[in-house]
Structures are given as C-alpha cells and as structure tokens.
Design an enzyme around this catalytic site. Structure first.
Site, short mmCIF file in Angstrom:
data_model
loop_
_atom_site.label_atom_id
_atom_site.label_comp_id
_atom_site.label_asym_id
_atom_site.label_seq_id
_atom_site.Cartn_x
_atom_site.Cartn_y
_atom_site.Cartn_z
N ARG A 68 0.85 -1.20 0.00
CA ARG A 68 0.00 0.00 0.00
C ARG A 68 0.88 1.24 0.00
O ARG A 68 1.78 1.39 0.83
CB ARG A 68 -0.90 0.00 1.23
CG ARG A 68 -1.70 1.29 1.47
CD ARG A 68 -2.62 1.12 2.67
NE ARG A 68 -3.30 2.34 3.06
CZ ARG A 68 -2.99 3.07 4.14
NH1 ARG A 68 -1.98 2.68 4.93
NH2 ARG A 68 -3.65 4.15 4.43
N LYS A 95 -13.28 2.53 0.53
CA LYS A 95 -13.05 2.47 1.97
C LYS A 95 -14.36 2.83 2.68
O LYS A 95 -14.89 3.92 2.49
CB LYS A 95 -11.93 3.44 2.36
CG LYS A 95 -10.58 3.06 1.79
CD LYS A 95 -9.56 4.16 1.93
CE LYS A 95 -9.18 4.42 3.37
NZ LYS A 95 -8.08 5.42 3.46
N THR A 150 -6.76 -1.22 9.93
CA THR A 150 -6.60 -0.25 11.02
C THR A 150 -6.31 -0.90 12.37
O THR A 150 -7.12 -1.67 12.89
CB THR A 150 -7.81 0.68 11.18
OG1 THR A 150 -8.28 1.10 9.91
CG2 THR A 150 -7.43 1.90 11.98
N ARG A 167 -10.86 20.36 8.62
CA ARG A 167 -10.09 20.77 9.78
C ARG A 167 -10.53 22.15 10.26
O ARG A 167 -10.99 22.98 9.47
CB ARG A 167 -8.58 20.82 9.46
CG ARG A 167 -8.03 19.49 8.97
CD ARG A 167 -6.53 19.58 8.71
NE ARG A 167 -5.99 18.34 8.15
CZ ARG A 167 -5.66 17.28 8.85
NH1 ARG A 167 -5.84 17.30 10.17
NH2 ARG A 167 -5.20 16.19 8.28
#
Length: 481
Positions: A35, A217, A275, A76
């Site tokens: 990856r 994802k 993860t 953000r």
C-alpha cells in the site's frame, strides 16, 4: 514462491520500509500487496517505492499488487491565537467562517459545505472524536454548539460530522492529481477515501478509465447505510475501522465489520480489514493477545486480506509485524473450526452458468483427491467466483495479462501465474497441468480441475469444467490432435 495460506497480507510502505532490501524482506516474510499512502510523501517518493516493488516482482518472478490509497478531503478547524484552548463540558463554543484566530469561545471551520448540511441536534467531532460538540443553532456560516465532551482543541485538528451526508466530493483537487499520477505509473488498485454514496465511486472509476481497480473504503456512517449500492459499483472494499470507530460508537464497529465482510464475499469482491490490527508492534517486537485475536477474527470471518498501516510504514518492527500476521493466518487456517465457519457462511446466490461451474469445481475438488482448481481468466472475474466458494484446495489463477495477475493478488486463496494466450481448450489444460507441477501444487500422478471459457480471450464466458491429469502424456492420449 508458494504461500502456505489463503488470506492475503497488505503492508503499507513508509519511512521504515522504503528501500529495496526492506521491501523485499517484507515480501519474503509474507506481504502480497503493498500500500502506497498518498497522504504521506511526495510523488517522487511514491514513484521510487513503486519502481522498487516492480524490480522485486521481476527478480522473484511473482506478481505483486500495488494499492494507492487516496487521502480524501480533510476537514479541519483553523488556528488559535494561543495555539490551543481547553474546552470544558457544558460550555458553549462557536464554529464559523471567519478567519480571525480562534479563542476559548470560537474558531474558524473553513468548510461552508459543512454548515450547509448541519441541522440542530447534529454532532461535530474534533481530534478523532476526543472532543464532542452538539449543534444548538446553525446557519450558512456558523454553528453554535454545546461542549458534550471536553478536551484540548488546537490548530488544524480534524473534524468529523457523523450524522449527515456532506455535500463534499470524495475526491479533492489533490486526490484527482494523485489518482492520475498513480494510474500513470501503473498501480493496480486505488483505495477511495471519504466515500458516502455510489456516485463517489463512479466518479473515481471514470477518472481511472480502467487503468486501476477501485476499492471503496467504508469509513463513514453514510457509507454503511449505502453499502449495498456502493459495493455494486466497487471492485473491492476496505473496512476502514479507524474513522468508523470515530464516527460511530466503538461497540458498533465489530458487527458492521462482519456485515461488510459477508456482503463483499457474497458479491465475489475482495475485502480488506484494516486499522490498528497490530498497533502495539509499532514499538514492540511482539503484539498483544487482543491484537492477535483481532487478526484471527478477521480471518475466521473470511476476509480476503488483513492490513498493516503504521506497523510496517513507520514502526520499529515491520518484518516482525508481517511475520506475525503470516503465522496467525497459518494457525487459524489449520484449525478445523475455521473450515466449519467458512463453509457455514457460504451463502452465495448462484444465478449464472459461471456460478454453477465454479460451485461444481469446488464440490468435485473437495469430494475427490484433486490438488488444485486452475482458472483461466482475462479479467479475474472467474477467479473471484472460485475464491467466493472458499475451496479447500489452492486456486491457480492463470492469465496472459500481467495487470490481471497483479490485481488478483488481493483475492483470497489465489496463486497467480502468467501463461501464454490460449485459443484451444486442450492447450489450456496442458498449460494448467504444467503450472500445477512447476508451482509445486501437484505431481504427474495427480489430478486438477480446470475451468475456462470458450471462446477464449473473451470476458465473462466461463462455461467449461474438466477434471484433468497432470501427466501431459495422458492429456495427449485422451485428446489426440
């Protein structure tokens, strides 16, 4: 190099794994897919790692898949006059579009698309969910909130909005440039972040133009709700548990993981569980027992692949992390209970000739002394259908196309072999028998099952199955010219 396990290992490359020697050691330890995280490193860094992988592929004679993981839009807050502030539970706090430095009462949130989607009662999560804000009042340029869970908020911390589908494209300007770059250098899979709806996947597919397969994802509640529609337009799935665990209660993630894995399996599309699988191995040469159990659970569920992130990209023990995953997989797959679970969860709907052919191939292989199922495939679709059956014998994926061989490296149980193009079934059977012997799956006295489609070199034509000897003389005797 023949792997002794069916589940695949995805290893992320980074500062700890960026030269030939280390990447080759990771491959030899068990990594099947590498990856490349487009969130970190320059295009030149990515290009250099890509070139090293392709060199290792040439040196070892084994196809290797490369997965480019797009960053996705990052939401953000702005900056604070003091760098940070401590928010206490019950206090009020405002987010708005003003670029004035933040203070204890407010901060900039430079994303008008968030304000456009918010409603009173919605939740804003800051800094991976460590801070939780409840929206009391909102408009096109502000949100007045109550602090539900306090903590330290500082410059440019990430914001998650779990309750609403945001009018934000899954591909930012950076992602579009990264996608084109990744396709141009020749990656095999593109992992798409921030997927909320099937249209996000369709857009990425149009930009990729067939140069790479699209892996979605699943990391947002909206994607979980629209999973079936997203799965239908995706080539594969990643269960991205990090963001799922931020935007959803952590206890909701395990059942969601099971549902996503089963859905992808039923659709014959590869699924990665990712993860924090061996998170402690970033700094420790051995994992925790809970981490080992987590990896094992994903394998018992039938996932096609398990993934390492920082463990192999930036950790102190990248080779040990891959080796640990490999050893856990060997242990699980040799457990009789593993076969019981895998076979009990085999619930594919069979509606086509190809479905029937691969199901028959698996049943014949398991009822007799067959050493391997050999599939000829142009696109990899037949191989994926055989893999969905999770047979007890190895799957030899035979293709004349290197691009197909590389993409199939992500699929459970497959051993990919490049072959010459075939135009007659007899030649395909001989080629399959030769590959089974040369790759160490069978001897001349053994038998294999061969599946293919006639006419050859045409996608979607799987319509023939044969039990064949591995002794070429017997093949010629039965099928004379």
């Amino acid at each position: 190099m023949r792997r002794l396990r069916n589940v695949k290992i995805v290893a992320t490359l980074g500062p700890a794994s960026s030269d030939y020697d280390m990447i080759r050691k990771l491959f030899e330890a068990g990594a099947d897919v590498f990856r490349l995280n487009m969130s970190h490193g320059t295009h030149e860094d990515i290009r250099a790692r890509h070139a090293i992988i392709r060199q290792i592929e040439a040196d070892t004679g084994r196809p290797i898949a490369i997965l480019a993981d797009l960053q996705g839009p990052k939401l953000r807050v702005g900056v604070f006059a003091n760098g940070s502030e401590d928010l206490v539970e019950g206090a009020t706090f405002r987010m708005d579009l003003s670029d004035a430095p933040g203070d204890l009462n407010r901060v900039q949130l430079p994303h008008p698309e968030i304000f456009a989607a918010l409603e009173p009662g919605a939740t804003l999560l800051v800094n991976d969910g460590k801070i939780r804000l409840s929206v009391n009042e909102c408009g096109p340029d502000f949100a007045n909130c109550t602090v539900s869970v306090g903590g330290t908020i500082s410059n440019r911390k990430g914001v998650n909005v779990p309750d609403v589908v945001l009018p934000v494209a899954a591909l930012s300007d950076k992602d579009r440039k990264d996608l084109e770059f990744a396709c141009a250098i020749g990656v095999d899979w593109l992992a798409l972040s921030f997927v909320q709806r099937p249209e996000d996947v369709i857009e990425a597919r149009e930009l990729a133009k067939g140069r790479a397969a699209i892996l979605s994802k699943i990391e947002k509640p909206a994607a979980v709700k629209a999973y079936d529609a997203i799965l239908a337009v995706s080539d594969g799935i990643m269960v991205a548990r990090g963001d799922l665990g931020v935007e959803l209660p952590v206890q909701a993630v395990p059942p969601i993981q099971k549902r996503l894995v089963r859905g992808a399996r039923a659709a014959a599309k590869p699924v990665i569980v990712a993860t924090q699988m061996l998170e402690s191995m970033i700094e420790s040469p051995v994992p925790t027992r809970a981490e080992v159990s987590d990896v094992a659970t994903a394998i018992y569920e039938g996932a096609d692949a398990v993934m390492l992130s920082a463990e192999s990209a930036a950790g102190q023990y990248p080779i040990e992390a891959v080796t640990t995953m490999h050893n856990v997989a060997i242990s699980v797959e040799s457990d009789p209970v593993y076969r019981e679970i895998i076979e009990a969860s085999r619930k594919a709907k069979r509606t086509t000739v190809a479905d029937g052919i691969v199901a028959a191939a698996r049943e014949i292989a398991e009822a007799t002394d067959i050493k391997a199922i050999c599939c000829f495939s142009q696109s990899g679709t037949t191989v994926s259908l055989v893999s969905r059956e999770r047979p007890r014998v190895p799957i030899l994926a035979l293709t004349p196309l290197m691009e197909t061989a590389r993409r199939m490296c992500l699929t459970w149980g497959t051993h990919c072999v490049l072959t010459e193009e075939q135009d007659r079934f007899k030649g395909a059977v001989i080629s399959a028998a030769r590959a089974a012997r040369e790759e160490g799956f069978a001897t001349e006295s053994d038998q294999i099952v061969v599946t293919a489609g006639v006419p050859f070199n045409t996608q979607g034509t799987t319509n023939i199955l044969r039990v064949a000897p591995c002794d070429e003389r017997l093949i010629h005797r039965v099928d004379p010219e």
